[in-house]
Design a protein around this motif. Structure first.
Motif, PDB file in Angstrom:
ATOM      1  N   GLY A  39     -69.899 -12.681  16.439  1.00 26.12           N
ATOM      2  CA  GLY A  39     -70.332 -12.050  17.677  1.00 26.12           C
ATOM      3  C   GLY A  39     -69.657 -10.704  17.877  1.00 26.12           C
ATOM      4  N   LEU A  40     -69.449 -10.348  19.123  1.00 20.90           N
ATOM      5  CA  LEU A  40     -68.791  -9.085  19.467  1.00 20.90           C
ATOM      6  C   LEU A  40     -67.334  -9.360  19.789  1.00 20.90           C
ATOM      7  N   ARG A  41     -66.475  -8.531  19.246  1.00 20.37           N
ATOM      8  CA  ARG A  41     -65.048  -8.635  19.547  1.00 20.37           C
ATOM      9  C   ARG A  41     -64.564  -7.306  20.088  1.00 20.37           C
ATOM     10  N   LEU A  42     -63.840  -7.378  21.182  1.00 21.95           N
ATOM     11  CA  LEU A  42     -63.402  -6.188  21.888  1.00 21.95           C
ATOM     12  C   LEU A  42     -62.213  -5.548  21.193  1.00 21.95           C
ATOM     13  N   ILE A  43     -62.345  -4.265  20.890  1.00 25.24           N
ATOM     14  CA  ILE A  43     -61.280  -3.541  20.199  1.00 25.24           C
ATOM     15  C   ILE A  43     -60.383  -2.851  21.225  1.00 25.24           C
TER      16      ILE A  43
ATOM     17  N   MET B 222     -56.867   6.760  30.093  1.00 27.82           N
ATOM     18  CA  MET B 222     -56.345   5.399  30.162  1.00 27.82           C
ATOM     19  C   MET B 222     -56.988   4.560  29.075  1.00 27.82           C
ATOM     20  N   LYS B 223     -56.226   3.633  28.518  1.00 31.40           N
ATOM     21  CA  LYS B 223     -56.766   2.754  27.503  1.00 31.40           C
ATOM     22  C   LYS B 223     -56.034   1.428  27.555  1.00 31.40           C
ATOM     23  N   GLU B 224     -56.742   0.396  27.153  1.00 32.69           N
ATOM     24  CA  GLU B 224     -56.170  -0.936  27.091  1.00 32.69           C
ATOM     25  C   GLU B 224     -56.600  -1.592  25.789  1.00 32.69           C
ATOM     26  N   LYS B 225     -55.693  -2.337  25.192  1.00 36.02           N
ATOM     27  CA  LYS B 225     -56.033  -3.059  23.978  1.00 36.02           C
ATOM     28  C   LYS B 225     -56.929  -4.241  24.301  1.00 36.02           C
ATOM     29  N   GLY B 226     -57.877  -4.438  23.394  1.00 38.97           N
ATOM     30  CA  GLY B 226     -58.706  -5.616  23.491  1.00 38.97           C
ATOM     31  C   GLY B 226     -58.153  -6.729  22.624  1.00 38.97           C
ATOM     32  N   ASP B 227     -59.038  -7.495  22.028  1.00 31.84           N
ATOM     33  CA  ASP B 227     -58.609  -8.646  21.244  1.00 31.84           C
ATOM     34  C   ASP B 227     -58.186  -8.291  19.820  1.00 31.84           C
TER      35      ASP B 227
ATOM     36  N   ALA C  56     -56.623 -18.367  26.894  1.00 30.78           N
ATOM     37  CA  ALA C  56     -57.537 -17.243  26.722  1.00 30.78           C
ATOM     38  C   ALA C  56     -58.975 -17.731  26.883  1.00 30.78           C
ATOM     39  N   GLN C  57     -59.804 -16.852  27.425  1.00 29.34           N
ATOM     40  CA  GLN C  57     -61.183 -17.271  27.609  1.00 29.34           C
ATOM     41  C   GLN C  57     -61.926 -17.237  26.285  1.00 29.34           C
ATOM     42  N   SER C  58     -62.909 -18.114  26.168  1.00 31.38           N
ATOM     43  CA  SER C  58     -63.734 -18.137  24.965  1.00 31.38           C
ATOM     44  C   SER C  58     -65.134 -18.568  25.342  1.00 31.38           C
ATOM     45  N   VAL C  59     -66.072 -18.195  24.508  1.00 31.95           N
ATOM     46  CA  VAL C  59     -67.477 -18.522  24.717  1.00 31.95           C
ATOM     47  C   VAL C  59     -68.011 -19.153  23.440  1.00 31.95           C
ATOM     48  N   THR C  60     -68.674 -20.269  23.594  1.00 35.69           N
ATOM     49  CA  THR C  60     -69.236 -20.979  22.438  1.00 35.69           C
ATOM     50  C   THR C  60     -70.747 -21.063  22.561  1.00 35.69           C
ATOM     51  N   GLN C  61     -71.414 -20.628  21.514  1.00 35.67           N
ATOM     52  CA  GLN C  61     -72.849 -20.827  21.399  1.00 35.67           C
ATOM     53  C   GLN C  61     -73.043 -21.769  20.220  1.00 35.67           C
ATOM     54  N   PRO C  62     -73.338 -23.018  20.477  1.00 36.22           N
ATOM     55  CA  PRO C  62     -73.333 -24.030  19.415  1.00 36.22           C
ATOM     56  C   PRO C  62     -74.399 -23.832  18.347  1.00 36.22           C
ATOM     57  N   ASP C  63     -75.496 -23.192  18.719  1.00 38.91           N
ATOM     58  CA  ASP C  63     -76.617 -23.034  17.791  1.00 38.91           C
ATOM     59  C   ASP C  63     -76.594 -21.657  17.158  1.00 38.91           C
TER      60      ASP C  63
ATOM     61  N   SER D  35     -65.704 -11.460  26.988  1.00 38.31           N
ATOM     62  CA  SER D  35     -65.711 -12.326  25.807  1.00 38.31           C
ATOM     63  C   SER D  35     -67.136 -12.733  25.481  1.00 38.31           C
ATOM     64  N   PHE D  36     -67.493 -12.541  24.223  1.00 37.75           N
ATOM     65  CA  PHE D  36     -68.848 -12.838  23.779  1.00 37.75           C
ATOM     66  C   PHE D  36     -68.844 -14.040  22.844  1.00 37.75           C
ATOM     67  N   GLY D  37     -69.968 -14.778  22.885  1.00 37.28           N
ATOM     68  CA  GLY D  37     -70.174 -15.812  21.895  1.00 37.28           C
ATOM     69  C   GLY D  37     -70.607 -15.208  20.574  1.00 37.28           C
ATOM     70  N   ALA D  38     -70.751 -16.063  19.582  1.00 41.82           N
ATOM     71  CA  ALA D  38     -71.095 -15.603  18.234  1.00 41.82           C
ATOM     72  C   ALA D  38     -72.568 -15.253  18.090  1.00 41.82           C
ATOM     73  N   GLY D  39     -73.371 -15.639  19.065  1.00 44.44           N
ATOM     74  CA  GLY D  39     -74.782 -15.307  19.042  1.00 44.44           C
ATOM     75  C   GLY D  39     -75.655 -16.415  18.493  1.00 44.44           C
ATOM     76  N   THR D  40     -76.897 -16.440  18.959  1.00 43.26           N
ATOM     77  CA  THR D  40     -77.916 -17.352  18.439  1.00 43.26           C
ATOM     78  C   THR D  40     -79.116 -16.522  18.023  1.00 43.26           C
ATOM     79  N   THR D  41     -79.515 -16.679  16.782  1.00 44.39           N
ATOM     80  CA  THR D  41     -80.695 -15.971  16.285  1.00 44.39           C
ATOM     81  C   THR D  41     -81.921 -16.831  16.533  1.00 44.39           C
ATOM     82  N   VAL D  42     -82.909 -16.241  17.167  1.00 48.90           N
ATOM     83  CA  VAL D  42     -84.151 -16.956  17.461  1.00 48.90           C
ATOM     84  C   VAL D  42     -85.263 -16.412  16.574  1.00 48.90           C
TER      85      VAL D  42
END
Lengths: 107, 116
Positions: free
Chosen positions: B42-46, B54-59, A1-8, A96-103
């Motif tokens: 962060g953002l997680r897709l529902i 049409m609809k698809e499940k996210g994460d 599965a794809q993933s995104v990492t924002q270390p900071d 897929s989004f990273g967790a974010g970095t607050t600046v």
């Protein structure tokens, strides 16, 4: 599965200084890469995106990002930060989004 | 300018209630998305939808359902709200010929839902 990492999680920078936000992705193929910014109380706004071609991409508000396939990275940079750049920044690969970095920008 | 609107900015509900979050976009976009945003995650897709009906499940689809009866409107439904669903919910839309994650997403301002 794809993933995104924002270390900071959080970066503090002085106004006028340079800024670099790191982003690494794990993906089966070269993904479509994005940087978004979220100001307090606002939705996300696209800063820039990379699909293919030139690996250095320019975005809005003076931001740029460089795609490095060998490092699976897509780091965001700005040469001189303004107080209005204080926000949360999100890197995304596809959906897929990273967790974010607050600046935080200090005067 | 693309505009994505969400029905409420703030919502407070009680455990067990059925909750509807509405999202409307005005750019005739094919794709629409629901995310939840939590600090440190962060953002997680529902769920997402690439066409009407049409609809698809996210994460993280568990505990949620969606409805897309019209192209411009995408609803997120919490069948029986729980405290774990307290979060910021973001709707987005994008344009594309088919299902693709390649296009820029345009986000609404979010709905902050608190479940007591």
């Amino acid at each position: 599965a794809q993933s995104v990492t924002q270390p900071d999680i959080h970066i503090t920078v002085s106004e006028g200084a340079s800024l670099e936000l790191r982003c690494n992705y794990s993906y089966g193929a070269t993904p479509y890469l994005f940087w978004y910014v979220q100001s307090p109380g606002q939705g996300l706004q696209l800063l820039l995106k990379y699909f293919s071609g030139d690996t250095l991409v320019q975005g809005i508000k003076g931001f740029e990002a460089e795609f490095k396939r060998s490092q699976s990275s897509f780091n965001l940079r700005k040469p001189s930060v303004h107080w209005s750049d204080a926000a949360e920044y999100f890197c995304a690969a596809g959906l897929s989004f990273g967790a974010g970095t607050t600046v935080t920008v200090r005067a | 300018d693309v505009k994505v609107t969400q029905s409420s900015r703030y919502l407070v509900k009680r455990t067990g209630e059925k909750v509807f979050l509405e999202c409307v976009q005005d750019m005739d976009h094919e794709n629409m998305f629901w995310y939840r945003q939590d600090p440190g995650l962060g953002l997680r897709l529902i769920y997402f939808s690439y066409d009407v009906k049409m609809k698809e499940k996210g994460d993280i689809p568990e505990g949620y359902s969606v409805s897309r009866e019209k192209k411009e409107r995408f609803s997120l439904i919490l069948e029986s709200a729980s405290t774990s669903q307290t979060s910021m919910y973001l709707c987005a839309s994008s344009s594309s010929q088919g299902l693709t994650s390649t296009d820029t997403q345009y986000f609404g301002p979010g709905t902050r839902l608190t479940v007591l």
